[in-house]
Enzyme design. Structure first.
Site, short mmCIF file in Angstrom:
data_model
loop_
_atom_site.label_atom_id
_atom_site.label_comp_id
_atom_site.label_asym_id
_atom_site.label_seq_id
_atom_site.Cartn_x
_atom_site.Cartn_y
_atom_site.Cartn_z
N HIS A 179 0.83 -1.21 0.00
CA HIS A 179 0.00 0.00 0.00
C HIS A 179 0.86 1.26 0.00
CE1 HIS A 179 -3.41 -2.63 0.95
NE2 HIS A 179 -2.61 -3.19 1.84
N SER A 227 15.73 20.65 -16.72
CA SER A 227 14.56 21.51 -16.90
C SER A 227 14.95 22.75 -17.69
CB SER A 227 13.99 21.92 -15.54
OG SER A 227 13.09 23.00 -15.66
N LYS A 275 17.17 21.00 -11.55
CA LYS A 275 16.43 19.76 -11.77
C LYS A 275 17.25 18.68 -12.49
CE LYS A 275 12.82 18.76 -11.03
NZ LYS A 275 11.63 18.97 -11.88
N GLU A 279 10.59 7.51 -17.03
CA GLU A 279 9.20 7.96 -17.15
C GLU A 279 8.60 7.57 -18.49
OE1 GLU A 279 9.45 11.88 -14.23
OE2 GLU A 279 9.69 12.10 -16.39
#
Length: 470
Positions: free
Chosen positions: A167, A288, A294, A301
């Protein structure tokens, strides 16, 4: 025979032009053409045509000279396609007609005999099956390389504790190798599925013709042997209307995509500052355009995101096929772009994942600290009480109340004194602290398939065997 008054003769760019009195509307021609995507099937189309020419020769439908002329012509077409000099003609609709028309340009009217007893219906089924057999083997090999990369990282981390989650809440300690090996076994099932899909595709459809079977005495068993098929299709209607082999490949691809997506989800989550368990190499990350600090896990992804394409391709072809009456329908042309897209997507993923995995930096010190936090060894305390003779349900209740007490006091299990422990059960003795360390928790799970380092080493050996021979 002269055309009837009021009708004009249609040009012979189409293999079916004899029946028609009007040329195809340019918009319809563009709409129905498949050359833009089925051209990738040319190696298998030519292989099938060469085998068919030889089958026609065995059946007495081509002389030896005619057969040899056609085969030499097809070899010349193959060379043009391989070198990029083939003159594609979009108005000829598909790769089959382009190849046949170019063959006619090179060898003359004898090329017109090649299509004797054959339809584009069984021709495309053949091309797809030959192509699938090749790409299924390539994808399976790519999966094996991903497994090897995971096993190599697992071998380094057999003793590295990591919090296990259920969970998305910390649950029990595991070792990092155990977590990585979970994906090895998922990918092993994927390899088996692609192998099974390939085996079921290994059936020759050629000779089924349009739908009823060829009317000429073709030795289909010999043809199957020439083309490397294990069997001959037993029903001509099924042979030309079946796309189960495509759907099985797409289903296997969707499952593999789901497994890749879950692995990527783990890694991207672990790379956050909140977890800090892993860092991606600069070579497999991006920045970024506005935030200078970043470092984004874009490759992972995109691996996660591409599962959507793989799912969509499966659903698209299932939807296309679900309402089709037997036998062939042009709807089935819509199987190719999803099929090819899944092939390309899978090959891209299995190409980028091994070097991505090899260059990850695991923050095992942070993992170790996290593995012992948030009462992760509470189950071990319950097990300790079970070994002292308390039924598990009672032990569960005792430890639950003890955890509630520790939370209220702002303490960890390790912070509690023996008197505090004994307030909840007189069975707890001075050895309790040794039973609830992360290392003790790991050692206790030494069953086959467990997370104890000793058990993980056995699993690692099994994984290596499966990768080598499975």
């Amino acid at each position: 025979m002269k055309p009837r008054p009021g009708r004009k003769k249609v040009g012979k760019t189409k293999p079916w032009a004899g029946r028609f009195t009007q040329s195809t509307d340019p918009t319809a021609e563009r709409f129905t053409g498949s050359l833009a995507f089925d051209r990738r099937l040319w190696p298998w189309d030519i292989t099938g045509s060469v085998a068919w020419a030889k089958a026609l020769g065995r059946a007495g439908l081509l002389t030896a000279s005619e057969r040899d002329t056609i085969v030499r012509g097809l070899d010349a077409v193959r060379e043009e396609l391989a070198t990029g000099t083939f003159p594609f003609r979009p108005e000829l609709e598909d790769i089959h007609t382009n190849v046949e028309r170019r063959l006619h340009d090179l060898v003359g009217d004898v090329a017109g005999k090649l299509h004797t007893g054959r339809s584009r219906n069984d021709q495309i089924a053949l091309d797809e099956r030959l192509y699938l057999k090749d790409v299924a083997a390539r994808v399976a090999e790519g999966l094996r390389r991903v497994q090897e990369a995971l096993v190599a990282r697992a071998a380094e981390t057999v003793e590295a504790p990591l919090p296990g989650y259920t969970h998305l809440q910390r649950a029990q300690p595991v070792v990092l190798a155990h977590h990585l090996l979970a994906y090895v076994f998922m990918l092993q099932r994927d390899r088996e599925r692609f192998r099974d899909a390939r085996a079921r595709a290994d059936v020759l459809p050629l000779g089924a013709a349009a739908l009823a079977g060829t009317a000429f005495p073709i030795d289909r068993e010999a043809l199957a042997q020439d083309l490397g098929f294990a069997a001959v299709s037993p029903n001509s209607l099924d042979a030309v209307s079946d796309r189960d082999y495509v759907l099985e490949f797409l289903a296997a691809g969707a499952l593999a995509g789901m497994h890749f997506s879950r692995l990527a989800a783990d890694l991207t989550l672990w790379a956050t500052a909140e977890f800090g368990f892993v860092e991606f190499s600069d070579a497999f990350a991006t920045g970024s355009s506005i935030m200078p600090q970043k470092k984004n896990p874009d490759v992972a992804e995109l691996i996660r995101g591409k599962s959507g394409r793989l799912y969509g391709n499966l659903v698209a072809v299932l939807t296309t096929m679900k309402g089709l009456p037997l036998a062939y329908n042009s709807d089935m042309q819509e199987d190719k772009e999803p099929f090819f897209d899944s092939v390309d997507t899978l090959e891209a993923i299995v190409g980028v994942l091994p070097p991505l995995l090899a260059t990850l930096t695991f923050r095992t010190d942070r993992m170790r600290r996290a593995a012992g936090e948030h009462f992760s060894t509470a189950t071990d305390l319950a097990d300790y009480l079970v070994r002292k003779g308390l039924p598990f349900r009672q032990a569960h209740e005792v430890v639950g109340r003890l955890v509630r007490y520790a939370l209220d006091e702002g303490k960890t299990l390790e912070d509690l004194t023996l008197p505090e422990f004994r307030r909840f059960s007189p069975l707890i003795d001075g050895d309790v602290k040794d039973a609830i360390t992360v290392e003790a928790s790991l050692r206790a799970r030494a069953v086959t398939g467990g997370t104890a380092p000793a058990a993980v080493r056995r699993t690692l050996a099994l994984a290596r065997t499966l990768i080598a021979h499975g």
